[in-house]
Scaffold this active site. Structure first.
Site, PDB file in Angstrom:
ATOM      1  N   ASN A  72      -6.748   1.656   2.716  1.00 45.83           N
ATOM      2  CA  ASN A  72      -7.457   2.919   2.924  1.00 45.83           C
ATOM      3  C   ASN A  72      -6.991   3.984   1.925  1.00 45.83           C
ATOM      4  OD1 ASN A  72      -8.689   1.669   5.084  1.00 45.83           O
ATOM      5  ND2 ASN A  72      -7.321   2.561   6.617  1.00 45.83           N
ATOM      6  N   GLU A 126       0.844  -1.207   0.000  1.00 50.86           N
ATOM      7  CA  GLU A 126       0.000   0.000   0.000  1.00 50.86           C
ATOM      8  C   GLU A 126       0.876   1.252   0.000  1.00 50.86           C
ATOM      9  OE1 GLU A 126      -2.977   0.078   3.097  1.00 50.86           O
ATOM     10  OE2 GLU A 126      -3.627   2.122   2.589  1.00 50.86           O
ATOM     11  N   GLU A 146      -6.619  -9.094   3.359  1.00 52.08           N
ATOM     12  CA  GLU A 146      -5.801  -8.456   4.413  1.00 52.08           C
ATOM     13  C   GLU A 146      -5.897  -9.327   5.657  1.00 52.08           C
ATOM     14  OE1 GLU A 146      -6.085  -4.272   5.359  1.00 52.08           O
ATOM     15  OE2 GLU A 146      -6.685  -3.810   3.280  1.00 52.08           O
ATOM     16  N   GLN A 154       1.241  -6.465   5.522  1.00 52.65           N
ATOM     17  CA  GLN A 154       1.559  -6.167   4.147  1.00 52.65           C
ATOM     18  C   GLN A 154       2.905  -6.823   3.832  1.00 52.65           C
ATOM     19  OE1 GLN A 154       0.893  -2.030   3.152  1.00 52.65           O
ATOM     20  NE2 GLN A 154      -1.052  -1.941   4.239  1.00 52.65           N
ATOM     21  N   GLU A 163     -12.703  -1.746   2.056  1.00 53.58           N
ATOM     22  CA  GLU A 163     -13.344  -1.595   3.376  1.00 53.58           C
ATOM     23  C   GLU A 163     -14.418  -0.513   3.385  1.00 53.58           C
ATOM     24  OE1 GLU A 163     -10.269  -1.265   6.413  1.00 53.58           O
ATOM     25  OE2 GLU A 163      -9.778  -3.392   6.176  1.00 53.58           O
TER      26      GLU A 163
HETATM   27  O1  AHR Z   1      -3.250  -2.619   6.120  1.00 54.34           O
HETATM   28  C1  AHR Z   1      -3.459  -1.448   6.846  1.00 54.34           C
HETATM   29  C2  AHR Z   1      -4.882  -0.934   6.708  1.00 54.34           C
HETATM   30  O2  AHR Z   1      -5.754  -1.801   7.368  1.00 54.34           O
HETATM   31  C3  AHR Z   1      -5.421  -0.870   5.305  1.00 54.34           C
HETATM   32  O3  AHR Z   1      -5.100   0.315   4.667  1.00 54.34           O
HETATM   33  C4  AHR Z   1      -6.895  -0.966   5.513  1.00 54.34           C
HETATM   34  O4  AHR Z   1      -7.557  -1.559   4.419  1.00 54.34           O
HETATM   35  C5  AHR Z   1      -7.043  -1.749   6.801  1.00 54.34           C
HETATM   36  O5  AHR Z   1      -7.915  -1.145   7.668  1.00 54.34           O
END
Ligand code: AHR
Length: 548
Positions: free
Chosen positions: A108, A63, A332, A389, A209
């Site tokens: 996000n 991300e 995730e 991640q 989300e």
């Molecule tokens: O992975 C960190 C965050 O966790 C991501 O941006 C979001 O999708 C989730 O809430």
């Protein structure tokens, strides 16, 4: 016609189906039976398997967040960077891991992202205020750089687009930019940017989300479902074969959990192929009562979530009398509870701030091994999975100016990537259990249950006849024996046997001491139709065996 159900009716239906499950024991549905004290046992019949493994189940996530992109994978000017600014040491690590699919660019982040800012000549790209993490985004790394990088690390892209502040029109334009060969506005723009060949991205996340109060452009399930339907229909004009993933519930504690999924699917079931699940886990007073034994059982909570979301998909399938069965994308998942919220999530308008830089210890690694086991066990339904991640942000890999560190959780994930191939076998497992208690815990983790000490999964690769075993020993004090009973061709040779364990569940790797938590060779039993593995206390073990 869309059939709707009241909240009360829906919950009543779900409760009666889970009561049926409970009557036959939750664990029996995943192949477990309780045994009295003594060795655990697993019966392995190579002809019986749960699923053909889609390797996308073992993907990861990158991300635009903190130091994930900038200084994680992209750091022009660093002596470690190639001519395009990509960190060569990070490329070598990720390529060596063989990650099958990489989700990008958020998270996000994507819900406020204008993909046009990140393409075209770099000196014309704007620096913007990124609002998910309050950071500065220079857009020097964007879609085309990501595609180049995916080639270097040999992974498939899984792109998300903005359905938060973004419109279906710009989402579809993005698909056109990436996938159409030539002769249209957006495909010709890609060509003008120096990319003649289309990127041919097959898997797409439709937003991120969208049920979360923290999400930019958050809306209701019905609104999101309608927006998704609209975007998906237009995308199907470009290519009906693309695999489209709708945003399911982002965790199990939001009050809309399951209802969100039902409502949005009632709006767009026919247009999508998969639905996403997310969850993060932690050893906290609310989630586990700070109990490591409860913590190490959390992969069973993941598995329960998978069953619950699958039940909602099947419910809507039934309502719509659809021949199509949706698959799940657990895109995730990880341990994440220390570097969370507050200063860890607020970039203070800085470029590449240190955000979500979770340090992982031995017990986190053991649970990540458990998550790998659960995902493999559920491979029949979960087609895509992404550890969240990959680098610097809640990640197995961390960088500093001169090197890359493998955190503890790197090992179980890397083992899955190395060894899990072919089919996931349908094991019958018996194990002694320990009790976990609901009292005092957050509702979605509050269970009175009996947890097997030994959690084991096996894969078999028909192409090379190698069988691999992934074994978690949740017993914090004692070694546990696991007797494998091979009912069809028994192993002929042990090719590898390693374990991750140690005296201190809280030990972490650091740049100064990078191998405090690292695998060690484990003595494997003699090959034969009965093999007894001696699993060290608090350990995750992998074994690879030749069977011909
Ligand atoms: O992975 C960190 C965050 O966790 C991501 O941006 C979001 O999708 C989730 O809430």
């Amino acid at each position: 016609m869309i059939h709707t159900t009241s909240r009360r009716q829906f919950l009543r239906q779900l409760t009666s189906s889970s009561a049926a499950l409970a009557a036959t024991s939750w664990l029996s549905s995943i192949g477990y039976a309780q045994s009295s004290r003594g060795p655990a046992r697993a019966v392995i019949n190579q002809a019986r398997y749960r699923a053909d493994l889609d390797r996308r189940l073992l993907g990861a996530f990158l991300e635009h967040l903190g130091r994930a992109i900038y200084t994680g994978v992209y750091e022009p000017g660093s002596p470690l960077a190639d001519k395009n600014g990509f960190r060569k040491d990070v490329i070598a690590e990720i390529k060596g891991m063989n990650v099958p699919i990489m989700r990008y660019p958020g998270g996000n982040f994507v819900s406020g992202y204008n993909w046009l800012d990140g393409v075209g000549p770099k000196d014309k790209r704007p620096t913007v205020l990124e609002r998910a993490w309050n950071s500065l985004e220079t857009n020097q790394f964007g879609t085309n750089e990501f595609m180049d990088w995916c080639k270097l690390v040999n992974t498939e892209p899984l792109l998300a687009f903005n359905l938060g502040t973004g419109t279906p029109e710009m989402a579809v334009a993005y698909v056109e930019y990436c996938n159409v060969d030539k002769g249209t506005k957006w495909s010709d723009l890609r060509r003008a940017h120096g990319y003649e060949q289309p990127h041919n991205v097959k898997y797409w996340c439709l937003g991120n989300e969208m049920d979360g109060p923290w999400q930019m452009g958050r809306t209701t399930a019905r609104e999101y479902g309608r927006k998704t339907r609209d975007a998906a229909r237009q995308i199907r004009v470009i290519d009906p074969t693309l695999q489209l993933i709708a945003c399911g519930s982002s965790n199990t504690i939001l009050p809309t959990y399951l209802e969100w999924d039902r409502e949005l699917l009632e709006e767009c079931y026919d247009q999508v192929d998969g639905i996403s699940l997310h969850n993060y886990y932690g050893n906290t007073p609310q989630l586990t009562g700070n109990s490591s034994a409860r913590f190490l059982a959390m992969n069973l909570d993941m598995e329960r979530q998978i069953h619950e979301i699958a039940a909602v998909c099947d419910y809507v399938q039934g309502l719509r009398k659809s021949p199509k069965r949706l698959w799940l994308s657990f895109d995730e998942w990880n341990v994440w509870y220390r570097a969370r919220g507050g200063r860890f999530a607020n970039g203070q308008r800085q470029f590449a701030p240190r955000l979500l830089e979770e340090e992982y210890n031995l017990e986190d690694a053991l649970l990540v091994g458990g998550f790998v086991n659960s995902l493999l066990r559920q491979a029949e339904r979960v087609r895509v999975g992404c550890i969240a991640q990959i680098v610097n942000v809640i990640a197995p890999l961390m960088t500093n100016a001169t090197s890359v560190l493998r955190q503890s959780i790197y090992y179980p994930y890397a083992w899955a990537l190395q060894y899990a191939h072919g089919r996931v076998l349908d094991l019958r497992v018996e194990s002694d259990t320990y009790p976990i208690k609901a009292e005092g815990l957050r509702a979605d983790f509050a269970r009175n249950d009996d947890v097997p000490f030994v959690d084991v999964v096996a894969t078999l690769n028909p192409q090379n006849a190698q069988a691999c075993l992934f074994m978690l020993n949740r017993d914090l004090e004692s070694e546990r024996e696991l007797v494998l009973d091979w009912q069809s061709p028994s192993p002929t040779r042990v090719l590898a046997c390693e374990t991750l364990t140690g005296p201190d569940l809280k030990a972490v790797n650091t740049f100064e001491k990078p191998t405090l938590v690292a695998p060690k060779k484990l003595d494997a039993p003699k090959v034969g139709s009965k093999m007894t593995f001696k699993l060290p206390p608090r350990s995750y073990t992998v074994a690879c065996l030749a069977t011909s």
